[in-house]
Scaffold this motif. Structure first.
Motif, PDB file in Angstrom:
ATOM      1  N   THR A 223       0.839  -1.201   0.000  1.00 57.83           N
ATOM      2  CA  THR A 223       0.000   0.000   0.000  1.00 57.83           C
ATOM      3  C   THR A 223       0.872   1.248   0.000  1.00 57.83           C
TER       4      THR A 223
ATOM      5  N   GLU B 136       0.703   3.778   2.047  1.00 61.89           N
ATOM      6  CA  GLU B 136       1.143   4.094   3.406  1.00 61.89           C
ATOM      7  C   GLU B 136       2.318   3.213   3.828  1.00 61.89           C
TER       8      GLU B 136
ATOM      9  N   ILE C 180       5.460   4.504   2.121  1.00 62.15           N
ATOM     10  CA  ILE C 180       5.972   5.701   2.795  1.00 62.15           C
ATOM     11  C   ILE C 180       6.686   5.304   4.090  1.00 62.15           C
ATOM     12  N   GLU C 181       6.055   4.437   4.863  1.00 61.50           N
ATOM     13  CA  GLU C 181       6.629   4.028   6.142  1.00 61.50           C
ATOM     14  C   GLU C 181       7.960   3.321   5.946  1.00 61.50           C
TER      15      GLU C 181
ATOM     16  N   CYS D 180       3.209  13.079   7.738  1.00 64.22           N
ATOM     17  CA  CYS D 180       3.445  11.649   7.527  1.00 64.22           C
ATOM     18  C   CYS D 180       3.120  10.841   8.781  1.00 64.22           C
TER      19      CYS D 180
ATOM     20  N   MET E 246      -0.563  10.510   8.892  1.00 65.53           N
ATOM     21  CA  MET E 246      -1.025   9.510   7.924  1.00 65.53           C
ATOM     22  C   MET E 246      -0.800   8.095   8.440  1.00 65.53           C
ATOM     23  N   LEU E 247       0.383   7.854   9.001  1.00 67.76           N
ATOM     24  CA  LEU E 247       0.754   6.492   9.382  1.00 67.76           C
ATOM     25  C   LEU E 247       0.062   6.032  10.657  1.00 67.76           C
TER      26      LEU E 247
ATOM     27  N   ARG F  10      -3.581   5.260   9.600  1.00 67.93           N
ATOM     28  CA  ARG F  10      -3.747   3.944   8.949  1.00 67.93           C
ATOM     29  C   ARG F  10      -3.967   2.849   9.969  1.00 67.93           C
TER      30      ARG F  10
ATOM     31  N   LYS G 160      -8.335   7.084   6.667  1.00 63.01           N
ATOM     32  CA  LYS G 160      -7.618   7.432   5.444  1.00 63.01           C
ATOM     33  C   LYS G 160      -7.177   8.886   5.531  1.00 63.01           C
TER      34      LYS G 160
ATOM     35  N   GLU H 140      -4.374  11.418   3.592  1.00 67.75           N
ATOM     36  CA  GLU H 140      -3.472  11.526   2.454  1.00 67.75           C
ATOM     37  C   GLU H 140      -2.581  12.753   2.616  1.00 67.75           C
TER      38      GLU H 140
ATOM     39  N   VAL I 208       3.372   8.737  -3.470  1.00 68.36           N
ATOM     40  CA  VAL I 208       4.467   8.300  -2.601  1.00 68.36           C
ATOM     41  C   VAL I 208       5.783   8.900  -3.082  1.00 68.36           C
TER      42      VAL I 208
END
Length: 211
Positions: A8, A10, A13-14, A104, A107-108, A111, A116, A118, A174
């Motif tokens: 995904t 997310e 990004i993580e 970020c 976002m994380l 999740r 959601k 973004e 991303v």
């Protein structure tokens, strides 16, 4: 570039920011530590907020607004250009970050709470983007998690600038998020005349563009 193998956006990004944070920490931390720290923060949010289904605004208030117990994360206005602000492990430990690192984390953590959130690649000041109560909002995580309706933000920019409207109404990819973090580091190392680190960051930027 193995972040691209994650399932995904997310997770990608993580993975990428976890590797970068471990590097910025001098490899004193392992990349998986970021995942553990985010898991803990999500658990704390769930317990503290206490809602059956936490919404995006409640989470932003808990992270950034400073109600009751004080803000857990704040904008690092005193040392805005420090490279530490791009290290999510440092941000979580010190409670200070720049607009994109705070977004970020939002976002994380979201999740993990089935929300959601973004990114919005807003010029000069990265924002988060959420749907809440049937409307689309931009969230300024650097400024206490302030919620702004997309329509209101668009009014402050001339109609002759259609690219701005496109930025506001689309989620950041991303690749865009990673590139922007790297650009922040590039500027930070230029300001501190750390040419060794700057060369490494620039190689990463080139690799991102090549792939």
């Amino acid at each position: 570039m193995l972040w691209r193998e994650q399932a995904t956006a997310e997770a990608q990004i993580e993975w990428a920011l976890a590797q970068l944070s471990a590097f910025l920490s001098g490899w004193k931390s392992r990349p998986r530590e970021l995942t553990s720290r985010l898991d803990v923060m999500a658990g704390m949010a769930r317990e503290s907020i206490g809602s059956a289904q936490i919404n995006a605004r409640e989470l932003a208030d808990w992270l950034f607004a400073g109600r009751n117990e004080g803000a857990r994360l704040r904008g690092n206005s005193k040392d805005y250009y420090s490279p530490h602000n791009s290290n999510l492990l440092w941000v979580l430990s010190n409670g200070l970050g720049n607009p994109i690192s705070l977004s970020c984390i939002y976002m994380l953590v979201a999740r993990r709470l089935n929300l959601k959130v973004e990114g919005c690649n807003f010029p000069m000041h990265f924002l988060a983007r959420v749907e809440h109560e049937g409307q689309i909002w931009l969230v300024d995580c650097f400024n206490r998690g302030r919620f702004m309706l997309v329509e209101d933000v668009a009014k402050h920019h001339p109609a002759s600038n259609p690219s701005m409207e496109e930025v506001i109404n689309q989620s950041a990819t991303v690749e865009t998020i990673i590139a922007r973090v790297l650009r922040n580091l590039d500027e930070a190392y230029e300001r501190t005349s750390n040419m060794g680190r700057r060369q490494i960051v620039r190689r990463l930027m080139l690799k991102l563009m090549e792939d």
